[in-house]
Design a protein around this motif. Sequence first.
Motif, PDB file in Angstrom:
ATOM      1  N   LYS A  40       7.260   8.737  -0.861  1.00 21.73           N
ATOM      2  CA  LYS A  40       7.809   9.702  -1.800  1.00 21.73           C
ATOM      3  C   LYS A  40       7.283   9.377  -3.198  1.00 21.73           C
ATOM      4  CE  LYS A  40      12.116  10.579   0.705  1.00 21.73           C
ATOM      5  NZ  LYS A  40      13.615  10.528   0.648  1.00 21.73           N
ATOM      6  N   GLU A  41       7.043  10.433  -3.983  1.00 22.50           N
ATOM      7  CA  GLU A  41       6.529  10.227  -5.331  1.00 22.50           C
ATOM      8  C   GLU A  41       7.565   9.539  -6.211  1.00 22.50           C
ATOM      9  OE1 GLU A  41       4.745  13.490  -7.298  1.00 22.50           O
ATOM     10  OE2 GLU A  41       3.757  14.257  -5.496  1.00 22.50           O
ATOM     11  N   SER A  42       7.119   8.521  -6.936  1.00 22.99           N
ATOM     12  CA  SER A  42       7.976   7.809  -7.877  1.00 22.99           C
ATOM     13  C   SER A  42       7.095   6.953  -8.767  1.00 22.99           C
ATOM     14  CB  SER A  42       8.980   6.921  -7.131  1.00 22.99           C
ATOM     15  OG  SER A  42       8.310   5.844  -6.491  1.00 22.99           O
ATOM     16  N   GLN A  48       2.079   1.137  -7.250  1.00 26.64           N
ATOM     17  CA  GLN A  48       1.527   0.552  -6.027  1.00 26.64           C
ATOM     18  C   GLN A  48       0.194   1.212  -5.666  1.00 26.64           C
ATOM     19  OE1 GLN A  48       4.449   0.741  -2.894  1.00 26.64           O
ATOM     20  NE2 GLN A  48       5.957  -0.493  -4.018  1.00 26.64           N
ATOM     21  N   HIS A  49       0.113   2.513  -5.905  1.00 25.77           N
ATOM     22  CA  HIS A  49      -1.119   3.248  -5.614  1.00 25.77           C
ATOM     23  C   HIS A  49      -2.264   2.750  -6.500  1.00 25.77           C
ATOM     24  CE1 HIS A  49      -3.882   6.785  -5.905  1.00 25.77           C
ATOM     25  NE2 HIS A  49      -3.666   6.816  -4.597  1.00 25.77           N
ATOM     26  N   ASP A  50      -1.978   2.571  -7.789  1.00 24.18           N
ATOM     27  CA  ASP A  50      -3.003   2.059  -8.708  1.00 24.18           C
ATOM     28  C   ASP A  50      -3.450   0.653  -8.304  1.00 24.18           C
ATOM     29  OD1 ASP A  50      -2.845   4.383 -10.139  1.00 24.18           O
ATOM     30  OD2 ASP A  50      -1.592   3.566 -11.743  1.00 24.18           O
TER      31      ASP A  50
END
Length: 271
Positions: A40-42, A48-50
């Motif tokens: 989910k987007e947050s 964490q994605h970066d």
Amino acid sequence: MRLTALLCLLALATSAHAASSQQHYLDLRDRYIAKFSKAKESDETSKQHDAALDELTGVLRGLVGPVAIKGLPAEGKSNVDTLFKGDIGFGHLDGLAFATEGDKQQAVVTTTSLLKHWLAEHRQDPMPQEIDAAFKSDTFYYAAIQDAAFAKYAELPITKPASVSAAVAVLGVRGNGDLKGPPHEIDVVAIQGDKVFFLAASEAIKTADIPACEKVWKQMMAKNVPKDDMAREDRAMAAYTKCFAKEAPSQSWFAAAVKTAQSQLELLPLR
């Protein structure tokens, strides 16, 4: 004999290490894609994605090795810029990306093995599976970088350096809307050893419409078949760019376009 055997063993060990490093990268990338495609987007997910992209960048630097392209930053980052499957631009070419401010000039450097794997992943696009065919396809230039479509208008006959096994330059238009108009982007791809270089310059050359091809466009758009407007425009665009490729070499700007493409090739560390 012993020296020959030793050299063969070293070559096999190097090849095995490269294959192992590549598989590590692909496994890591795919695990992250599976993770983030369900997340989910947050703000935490974004962090964490970066961090995941930074980790992939580090692995790619080990795979690709040092790169120095004139006019571009010394440090590249992952050309795969999203690990969310539903994002626009998902599935860019695996490799190190370099760009000037504003992305007027971009480069991606990868390996032939990663390129072949990526082509296979995009087989359904449809993407040509032979490297030579892919380099001449609109689909390759569309899928490899950015989030915008690409229409190839002509190939530019560049001179291949002796150290290079393949070199292709194309002239085209990139955008999210109408792709019909004087082409201004020049993309160059080259292979040296196991390294693949892709360089794109968005405002590389000023060209002009070709009256004979404008006539072809109007004739195709005037036809009532197929009835679907998008299909008719696609057919008209295909006829238009085919005409443009045929007529381009006779245009006053063509020599300058070829010269510009050759100068782009010379920015790459190919000697």
